[in-house]
Design an enzyme around this catalytic site. Structure first.
Site, short mmCIF file in Angstrom:
data_model
loop_
_atom_site.label_atom_id
_atom_site.label_comp_id
_atom_site.label_asym_id
_atom_site.label_seq_id
_atom_site.Cartn_x
_atom_site.Cartn_y
_atom_site.Cartn_z
N HIS A 19 53.00 18.84 31.96
CA HIS A 19 54.23 18.79 31.73
C HIS A 19 54.86 20.29 32.54
O HIS A 19 54.31 21.02 33.18
CB HIS A 19 54.58 18.94 30.36
CG HIS A 19 54.11 20.01 29.58
ND1 HIS A 19 54.23 21.34 29.96
CD2 HIS A 19 52.82 20.17 28.62
CE1 HIS A 19 53.66 21.87 28.84
NE2 HIS A 19 52.88 21.15 28.05
N CYS A 31 47.25 21.91 27.37
CA CYS A 31 47.94 21.20 28.57
C CYS A 31 47.77 21.99 29.89
O CYS A 31 47.38 23.01 29.85
CB CYS A 31 49.36 20.90 28.07
SG CYS A 31 49.72 19.95 26.82
#
Length: 498
Positions: free
Chosen positions: A153, A161
């Site tokens: 992202h 992430c």
């Protein structure tokens, strides 16, 4: 007028109904580009790069991630049917350590092979745009590994992430969107701890994750030799790449990550090419090990990494577990343009200060000194003449100095009295290496405020000096005096064995 209004209303209803039907047939495409962020066109520079590399706008893509190098690669299929590298993106932030994700909350970014379909694309992401990695896959689940919502992202913020800048994820999202519009059902995501080269395999040879890394290296090698997306299956809690049915079999093998592997084979042209590469890599790795390639440090406690281009733009920036983190390398990149906006809330990797307890503040109290304290003691011994002279000048009193100059016995006792070990010597070593400076090791008690004293006689008698011998306990020194200690004096020679 009423008739015209009715006709217009019926036409509007028909158009809306058609739109709903189209949405039902193509809901993935509608959801992929339902807002301005998700509908941004592919940048003209990327379009030009596709043209130069003989790629179609909507041809399939493949993504590879490397933690240590902090890079994300987008590969795209050209008109010959092979994948070629389109663009490499520096990763703004990833969290955890080198190694696979094991459980929810461990802050680890996943490693392995994952499949991304249109439903995993999130145009409404709180981190600008994102897509879900698909962790855990069947292999992870077979091992009981847990975790959810592991994304690639924007916003340069990671808790398990792979975080890019908003501008970067907009480009990557647009490439994935176009590949889906072109008919690709899912694109493959390959996540690695580092580029699976002999150098890196040698450096990390003692890492407990090496068996897992060797297993996913097979898939890495399959892609390297074929430039085709490897087929991924799982059985017996392991990865299997490019498996096809065995000769004489009537149907394709059925794989279950937790069950025994079915009968299968790997096409000979792929198997032989991969075997040749593996043999070559293994020989090179063994050669590097025999030459003494240093082993990478384990359990550093540093939370993830960041590409050097981003670390160079942040005050006290650090690449953490990624490469290129030395200050000189970061300084050389400070004038380069960052590939996207770095938010003010970015949290760069922080070094674990507890790991840096290599040198204690005082290294004179341990009966079995560590290697670090030995280094400090050796450094002090090499500079003993200069450091003891300076210490003696600052701490001994006038009468002690006077007695020493005329050769009165008892100077040794005076030296012991005026330079006792600092009380902090018995304290445990402090964690910060920066505080373990040599002067801290040899520093004695704080210098007392100078007291007024009578001026000495030009040529003092021996009896006067002897009577004044007990004076050093007060640690006084004549204001403005600057006694000079010769390097071959008794006091200096004695202080070398303190």
């Amino acid at each position: 007028m009423t008739h015209r209004t009715l006709v217009r209303a019926l036409l509007t209803s028909a158009v809306l109904a058609a739109g709903v039907m189209l949405a039902g047939c193509d809901s993935d495409q509608i959801s992929l580009a339902q807002n301005a962020k998700a509908n941004q066109p592919v940048p003209p520079k990327l379009v030009a790069a596709m043209t130069e590399k003989d790629m179609d706008m909507q041809s399939p893509i493949l993504v590879r991630l490397f933690k240590q190098e902090a890079e994300l690669e987008v590969w795209k299929q050209n008109r010959s049917g092979q994948f070629a590298l389109l663009k490499t993106y520096p990763i703004c932030r990833w969290s955890g350590d080198l190694g696979p994700k094991v459980r929810e909350g461990d802050r680890q970014a996943p490693e392995g092979f994952y499949s991304i379909n249109p439903s995993q694309m999130n145009p409404q992401s709180a981190y600008y745009l994102s897509f879900n990695t698909g962790y855990p896959n069947a292999f992870d689940k077979a091992l009981g590994r847990t975790g959810s919502q592991l994304m690639v992202h924007g916003d340069c913020s990671s808790r398990g992430c792979y975080a890019m800048t908003d501008e970067q994820i907009a480009e990557i999202y647009s490439l994935g969107r176009e590949s889906f519009f072109g008919g690709q059902k899912a694109f493959q995501l390959q996540a690695y701890p580092f580029r699976m080269t002999p150098v890196n395999m040698a450096k990390h040879r003692n890492n407990p994750n090496m068996p897992f890394w060797k297993m996913i290296k097979e898939g890495y090698d399959h892609f390297e030799v074929t430039k085709q997306e490897p087929r991924v299956d799982f059985c017996e809690k392991k990865y299997v790449f490019d498996a096809v049915k065995a000769p004489g079999a009537t149907r394709d093998p059925v794989f279950d990550a937790s069950a025994k592997c079915p009968a299968y084979v790997i096409p000979e042209e792929i198997a032989s090419a991969v075997h040749e590469k593996e043999q070559k890599d293994a020989a090179e790795t063994a050669k590097l090990v025999s030459k003494g390639t240093p082993v990478a440090r384990l359990n550093t406690g540093i939370d993830g990494g960041m590409n050097a281009i981003f670390a160079s733009k942040i005050p006290e920036g650090n690449t953490g577990l990624s490469e290129g983190g030395d200050s000189q390398a970061l300084a050389s990149m400070s004038l380069a343009r960052a590939p996207g906006t770095i938010p003010g809330t970015v949290n760069p990797p922080k070094p674990n200060l507890a790991v840096q307890q290599e040198e204690p503040v005082v290294a004179t109290t341990s009966s079995t000194p560590s290697s670090a304290s030995t280094r400090v003691a050796s450094a002090n011994a090499s500079d003993k003449s200069a450091s003891d002279k300076s210490t003696s000048d600052k701490s001994e009193g006038f009468f002690s100095s006077f007695a020493r100059k005329v050769g009165i016995g008892g100077t040794a006792d005076a030296s012991k009295t005026t330079a006792p070990p600092a009380p902090a010597a018995a304290a445990p070593a402090k964690p910060k290496v920066a505080e373990a400076k040599p002067q801290s090791v040899v520093r004695v008690a704080p210098k007392a405020e100078p007291k007024q004293a009578a001026k000495p006689a030009p040529k003092p008698a021996v009896t006067t000096a002897a009577a004044a011998a007990p004076a050093p306990s007060s640690s006084t020194q004549l204001a403005g005096s600057a006694p000079v200690v010769q390097t071959n004096s008794f006091d200096t020679r004695f202080s070398a064995v303190k």
